[in-house]
Write a protein that holds these residues in place. Structure first.
Motif, PDB file in Angstrom:
ATOM      1  N   LEU A 246       0.851  -1.190   0.000  1.00 30.44           N
ATOM      2  CA  LEU A 246       0.000   0.000   0.000  1.00 30.44           C
ATOM      3  C   LEU A 246       0.887   1.241   0.000  1.00 30.44           C
ATOM      4  O   LEU A 246       1.656   1.465   0.938  1.00 30.44           O
ATOM      5  N   ILE A 247       0.783   2.041  -1.056  1.00 26.01           N
ATOM      6  CA  ILE A 247       1.660   3.194  -1.252  1.00 26.01           C
ATOM      7  C   ILE A 247       0.858   4.473  -1.054  1.00 26.01           C
ATOM      8  O   ILE A 247      -0.168   4.679  -1.710  1.00 26.01           O
ATOM      9  N   GLU A 248       1.319   5.341  -0.164  1.00 27.09           N
ATOM     10  CA  GLU A 248       0.619   6.588   0.143  1.00 27.09           C
ATOM     11  C   GLU A 248       1.586   7.758   0.071  1.00 27.09           C
ATOM     12  O   GLU A 248       2.626   7.757   0.728  1.00 27.09           O
ATOM     13  N   ARG A 249       1.254   8.754  -0.740  1.00 26.48           N
ATOM     14  CA  ARG A 249       2.112   9.933  -0.909  1.00 26.48           C
ATOM     15  C   ARG A 249       2.199  10.771   0.363  1.00 26.48           C
ATOM     16  O   ARG A 249       3.206  11.442   0.608  1.00 26.48           O
ATOM     17  N   GLY A 250       1.138  10.758   1.169  1.00 24.79           N
ATOM     18  CA  GLY A 250       1.090  11.589   2.356  1.00 24.79           C
ATOM     19  C   GLY A 250       1.649  10.906   3.589  1.00 24.79           C
ATOM     20  O   GLY A 250       2.282   9.855   3.521  1.00 24.79           O
TER      21      GLY A 250
ATOM     22  N   GLU B 221       1.672  17.502  -0.410  1.00 28.20           N
ATOM     23  CA  GLU B 221       1.705  16.055  -0.199  1.00 28.20           C
ATOM     24  C   GLU B 221       0.974  15.620   1.069  1.00 28.20           C
ATOM     25  O   GLU B 221       0.742  14.432   1.273  1.00 28.20           O
ATOM     26  N   SER B 222       0.619  16.567   1.924  1.00 32.82           N
ATOM     27  CA  SER B 222      -0.035  16.226   3.184  1.00 32.82           C
ATOM     28  C   SER B 222      -1.015  17.328   3.545  1.00 32.82           C
ATOM     29  O   SER B 222      -0.608  18.450   3.887  1.00 32.82           O
TER      30      SER B 222
ATOM     31  N   GLY C  60       1.237  -8.976   7.588  1.00 30.86           N
ATOM     32  CA  GLY C  60       2.363  -9.104   6.683  1.00 30.86           C
ATOM     33  C   GLY C  60       2.306  -8.221   5.457  1.00 30.86           C
ATOM     34  O   GLY C  60       3.180  -8.307   4.587  1.00 30.86           O
ATOM     35  N   GLY C  61       1.290  -7.358   5.374  1.00 27.79           N
ATOM     36  CA  GLY C  61       1.254  -6.373   4.295  1.00 27.79           C
ATOM     37  C   GLY C  61       2.233  -5.246   4.557  1.00 27.79           C
ATOM     38  O   GLY C  61       2.802  -5.138   5.654  1.00 27.79           O
ATOM     39  N   GLU C  62       2.451  -4.414   3.565  1.00 29.21           N
ATOM     40  CA  GLU C  62       3.345  -3.264   3.708  1.00 29.21           C
ATOM     41  C   GLU C  62       2.567  -1.981   3.468  1.00 29.21           C
ATOM     42  O   GLU C  62       1.680  -1.932   2.610  1.00 29.21           O
ATOM     43  N   VAL C  63       2.901  -0.936   4.230  1.00 27.86           N
ATOM     44  CA  VAL C  63       2.322   0.394   4.042  1.00 27.86           C
ATOM     45  C   VAL C  63       3.472   1.380   3.960  1.00 27.86           C
ATOM     46  O   VAL C  63       4.262   1.500   4.905  1.00 27.86           O
ATOM     47  N   LEU C  64       3.578   2.073   2.846  1.00 25.43           N
ATOM     48  CA  LEU C  64       4.679   3.004   2.602  1.00 25.43           C
ATOM     49  C   LEU C  64       4.144   4.426   2.592  1.00 25.43           C
ATOM     50  O   LEU C  64       3.415   4.826   1.681  1.00 25.43           O
ATOM     51  N   PHE C  65       4.487   5.209   3.622  1.00 25.46           N
ATOM     52  CA  PHE C  65       4.075   6.608   3.686  1.00 25.46           C
ATOM     53  C   PHE C  65       5.144   7.491   3.045  1.00 25.46           C
ATOM     54  O   PHE C  65       6.302   7.103   2.899  1.00 25.46           O
ATOM     55  N   GLY C  66       4.748   8.717   2.676  1.00 20.36           N
ATOM     56  CA  GLY C  66       5.679   9.647   2.058  1.00 20.36           C
ATOM     57  C   GLY C  66       6.275   9.098   0.770  1.00 20.36           C
ATOM     58  O   GLY C  66       7.397   9.435   0.411  1.00 20.36           O
ATOM     59  N   THR C  67       5.526   8.280   0.079  1.00 19.07           N
ATOM     60  CA  THR C  67       6.009   7.611  -1.130  1.00 19.07           C
ATOM     61  C   THR C  67       5.090   7.981  -2.285  1.00 19.07           C
ATOM     62  O   THR C  67       3.944   7.507  -2.351  1.00 19.07           O
ATOM     63  N   LYS C  68       5.586   8.806  -3.165  1.00 19.57           N
ATOM     64  CA  LYS C  68       4.770   9.333  -4.261  1.00 19.57           C
ATOM     65  C   LYS C  68       5.071   8.591  -5.552  1.00 19.57           C
ATOM     66  O   LYS C  68       6.231   8.477  -5.960  1.00 19.57           O
ATOM     67  N   VAL C  69       4.036   8.089  -6.175  1.00 25.59           N
ATOM     68  CA  VAL C  69       4.197   7.430  -7.479  1.00 25.59           C
ATOM     69  C   VAL C  69       4.301   8.496  -8.559  1.00 25.59           C
ATOM     70  O   VAL C  69       3.413   9.346  -8.694  1.00 25.59           O
ATOM     71  N   VAL C  70       5.395   8.457  -9.317  1.00 32.42           N
ATOM     72  CA  VAL C  70       5.617   9.449 -10.363  1.00 32.42           C
ATOM     73  C   VAL C  70       5.641   8.842 -11.758  1.00 32.42           C
ATOM     74  O   VAL C  70       5.640   9.567 -12.749  1.00 32.42           O
ATOM     75  N   ASP C  71       5.678   7.511 -11.848  1.00 32.05           N
ATOM     76  CA  ASP C  71       5.681   6.871 -13.160  1.00 32.05           C
ATOM     77  C   ASP C  71       5.191   5.434 -13.033  1.00 32.05           C
ATOM     78  O   ASP C  71       5.176   4.860 -11.938  1.00 32.05           O
ATOM     79  N   LEU C  72       4.819   4.873 -14.156  1.00 30.97           N
ATOM     80  CA  LEU C  72       4.336   3.500 -14.224  1.00 30.97           C
ATOM     81  C   LEU C  72       5.314   2.664 -15.038  1.00 30.97           C
ATOM     82  O   LEU C  72       5.893   3.144 -16.013  1.00 30.97           O
ATOM     83  N   ILE C  73       5.496   1.427 -14.641  1.00 28.25           N
ATOM     84  CA  ILE C  73       6.344   0.500 -15.394  1.00 28.25           C
ATOM     85  C   ILE C  73       5.436  -0.279 -16.342  1.00 28.25           C
ATOM     86  O   ILE C  73       4.609  -1.086 -15.908  1.00 28.25           O
TER      87      ILE C  73
ATOM     88  N   GLN D  28       9.109   8.684  -6.324  1.00 33.47           N
ATOM     89  CA  GLN D  28       9.868   9.923  -6.494  1.00 33.47           C
ATOM     90  C   GLN D  28      11.357   9.725  -6.254  1.00 33.47           C
ATOM     91  O   GLN D  28      12.179  10.528  -6.730  1.00 33.47           O
ATOM     92  N   ASP D  29      11.730   8.685  -5.526  1.00 32.49           N
ATOM     93  CA  ASP D  29      13.145   8.396  -5.273  1.00 32.49           C
ATOM     94  C   ASP D  29      13.756   7.482  -6.331  1.00 32.49           C
ATOM     95  O   ASP D  29      14.919   7.067  -6.200  1.00 32.49           O
ATOM     96  N   GLY D  30      12.975   7.150  -7.338  1.00 37.77           N
ATOM     97  CA  GLY D  30      13.472   6.281  -8.395  1.00 37.77           C
ATOM     98  C   GLY D  30      13.340   4.807  -8.092  1.00 37.77           C
ATOM     99  O   GLY D  30      13.765   3.958  -8.881  1.00 37.77           O
ATOM    100  N   GLU D  31      12.710   4.455  -6.954  1.00 43.23           N
ATOM    101  CA  GLU D  31      12.547   3.047  -6.601  1.00 43.23           C
ATOM    102  C   GLU D  31      11.467   2.405  -7.461  1.00 43.23           C
ATOM    103  O   GLU D  31      10.396   2.984  -7.683  1.00 43.23           O
TER     104      GLU D  31
END
Length: 534
Positions: free
Chosen positions: A111-115, A137-138, A209-222, A234-237
């Motif tokens: 679960l990816i959340e920009r805020g 972002e928040s 066992g799920g993951e929650v990533l805060f402060g993680t902004k999606v900037v592109d799609l693969i 946004q960090d290129g990950e």
């Protein structure tokens, strides 16, 4: 022995638990003093059509037997830490419930959340209200729980075809909501209780066992031709999965720009735009409950729902109330500097002295010919322009432009304004300089009609505050009606309010569950795709 009955009760009999039990048992001619008799309400609604307010109640009484369990849904989730994973972008109601449903089906959600998480988010909300600083972002829209976390927490929906409403309610109760939401015809949680509930939903995801990533902004799609393999932050990950649920909410304009730039099919969508109106709650109570002084100790703060069909320049459009917040507050809901957006919220007790509601006019695409050049972003660009005009009119801060209600109807600038719940403050403005003509004229027609339906509603002791513009997404991300998958991009599941398929906490939650089910059925259970590796 179990008995079921339908009752017409006074507010005191319905809302005082001891008096309710006594009333029910007396009607059944059962001994009130018997501790082995249990009575509970299963449904409750207020009937204020007559001069005397009645409460319609359905009840269950268990005589010398234990009551049946109220909840079927709990918090017993399997561990999915080593399971195949899917990606969910956005931790609002759609994203959170998609994640929980994925876990129930044995799949790991990322679960990816920009805020920010719900606690850290509070500091940014304080900065908007006190210092007029908008963190893009928040804010009231972006962050854990989405826009629903800091809202009235309304839990009623007309979208019954999307899923099991009772199931959603029981999951909320299992995570801390009061059982009253299972009973009331128009349940709500309240902005003071929602943050803790959202935190508990997250804890269930993490503990399983799920993951929650805060402060993680999606900037592109693969993308691999017409298939999505993952997202880039946004960090290129690069984050990879067997499918992507896009649940970013109706205010993630950068996502709409991203989809358009990658030639992914999206569409302009009709929405509604207007103002938020604020009355004294006591006035609304006196109108709705037919009381002379106040509503008394038992009745909740009253709400209203209004709609009127307007005619202007040969076109018929609806004007209607939206997200009415009894005993609530108006809040600054901008998501970028340089714009004014207002929204409403209420605490659980709904005990503010103010009542507020969005009053908005329908906007069809044919109303926006000058924005056709923006293609699928036409309605969004119109929306953004009105918000920017409101910001300029308010003095280029989060001070909102406002006008007394009758002054607006009579096209008169207000000499002064009333007290308000809107913390950043108000500035008296001619709202015709903010609102497009076709919106302003329809609102005037609507206010006059509402004054006929609710005597006393049309008054200069109320004021309009602008602008209420985030009623629904101005963009739709099209998907197949049966599979919920994007029409072109395989493995992409547009979801919730931002994609144009929900309108509120419950409908978004149900849509999140369905998207998770459809994705897992297609790509995880069948093994029709192999997860891409870096």
């Amino acid at each position: 022995m179990k008995k079921e009955l339908q009752l017409q009760l006074s507010p005191a009999e319905a809302y005082d638990s001891d008096l309710f039990r006594e009333t029910v048992l007396k009607r059944l001619k059962l001994p009130v003093a018997d501790p082995q008799i249990f009575a509970r309400q299963t449904k409750r609604s207020i009937d204020a059509r007559g001069r005397q307010v009645k409460v319609l109640v359905e009840a269950e009484v268990f005589v010398h037997e234990p009551p049946t369990p109220l909840l079927e849904q709990g918090r017993d989730y399997p561990n999915v830490s080593l399971a195949p994973q899917i990606i969910i972008v956005g931790a609002g109601p759609a994203g959170l419930f998609a994640a929980l449903r994925a876990i129930e089906l044995g799949v790991k959600p990322i679960l990816i959340e920009r805020g920010k998480d719900v606690r850290a988010r509070r500091r940014d909300l304080a900065a908007i209200n006190k210092d007029h600083i908008v963190n893009p972002e928040s804010n009231y829209c972006f962050g854990e729980g989405g826009a629903g976390t800091y809202s009235d927490g309304k839990l009623y929906t007309r979208s019954k075809k999307r899923g099991d409403i009772r199931r959603i309610m029981e999951i909320l109760v299992a995570h801390g909501a009061t059982e009253e939401i299972l009973v009331d015809a128009h349940p709500h949680i309240g902005t003071n209780k929602l943050p803790k509930l959202v935190e508990e939903l997250r804890n269930s995801i993490l503990q399983a066992g799920g993951e929650v990533l805060f402060g993680t902004k999606v900037v592109d799609l693969i993308l691999d031709r017409n298939e999505i393999k993952g997202v880039i932050t946004q960090d290129g990950e690069k984050i990879l999965g067997q499918g992507v649920i896009l649940a970013t909410g109706h205010s993630a304009r950068d996502i709409f720009h991203l989809l358009k730039s990658k030639n992914i099919l999206i569409e302009a969508k009709p929405f509604a735009l207007g103002v938020r109106i604020e009355h004294a709650q006591n006035l609304i109570d006196r109108i709705q409950y037919h009381c002379e002084v106040d509503r008394g100790p038992y009745l909740p703060a009253s709400a209203y729902a209004l709609v009127h069909q307007t005619q202007w320049q040969g076109k018929q459009r609806g004007v209607f109330s939206f997200c009415m917040c009894p005993g609530g507050f108006i809040v600054p809901a901008a998501t970028s500097p340089g714009e004014i957006v207002v929204n409403g919220m209420s605490p659980s007790r709904r005990d503010s002295k103010f009542a507020n509601s969005g009053i908005v006019a329908a906007v069809e695409l044919e109303d926006l010919p000058q924005y056709e050049k923006y293609g699928p972003l036409a309605a969004m660009m119109f929306q953004a322009e009105v918000e920017q005009k409101a910001w300029l009119a308010g003095g280029q801060t989060q001070t909102a432009p406002a006008q007394r209600m009758l002054d607006f109807v009579n096209k008169k600038v207000s000499a002064d304004l009333l007290d308000t719940s809107y913390q950043p403050g108000l500035l008296s403005v001619d709202m015709d300089t903010v609102l497009p003509d076709f919106i302003a004229e329809r609102l005037r027609q609507g206010f006059k009609a509402f004054g006929q339906k609710m005597k006393g509603y049309l008054t200069n002791d109320a004021q309009i505050i602008g602008v209420e513009s985030r009623t629904s997404s101005p963009v739709r991300i099209p998907r197949d009606r049966e599979t919920f998958e994007h029409l072109i991009i395989k493995g992409l599941y547009p979801c919730g309010e931002g994609a144009g398929y929900a309108g509120g906490i419950v409908s978004a939650a149900m849509d999140g569950e369905r998207c998770a089910e459809k994705l897992i059925e297609q790509y995880v259970r069948t093994g029709s795709r192999n997860q891409m590796t870096d």
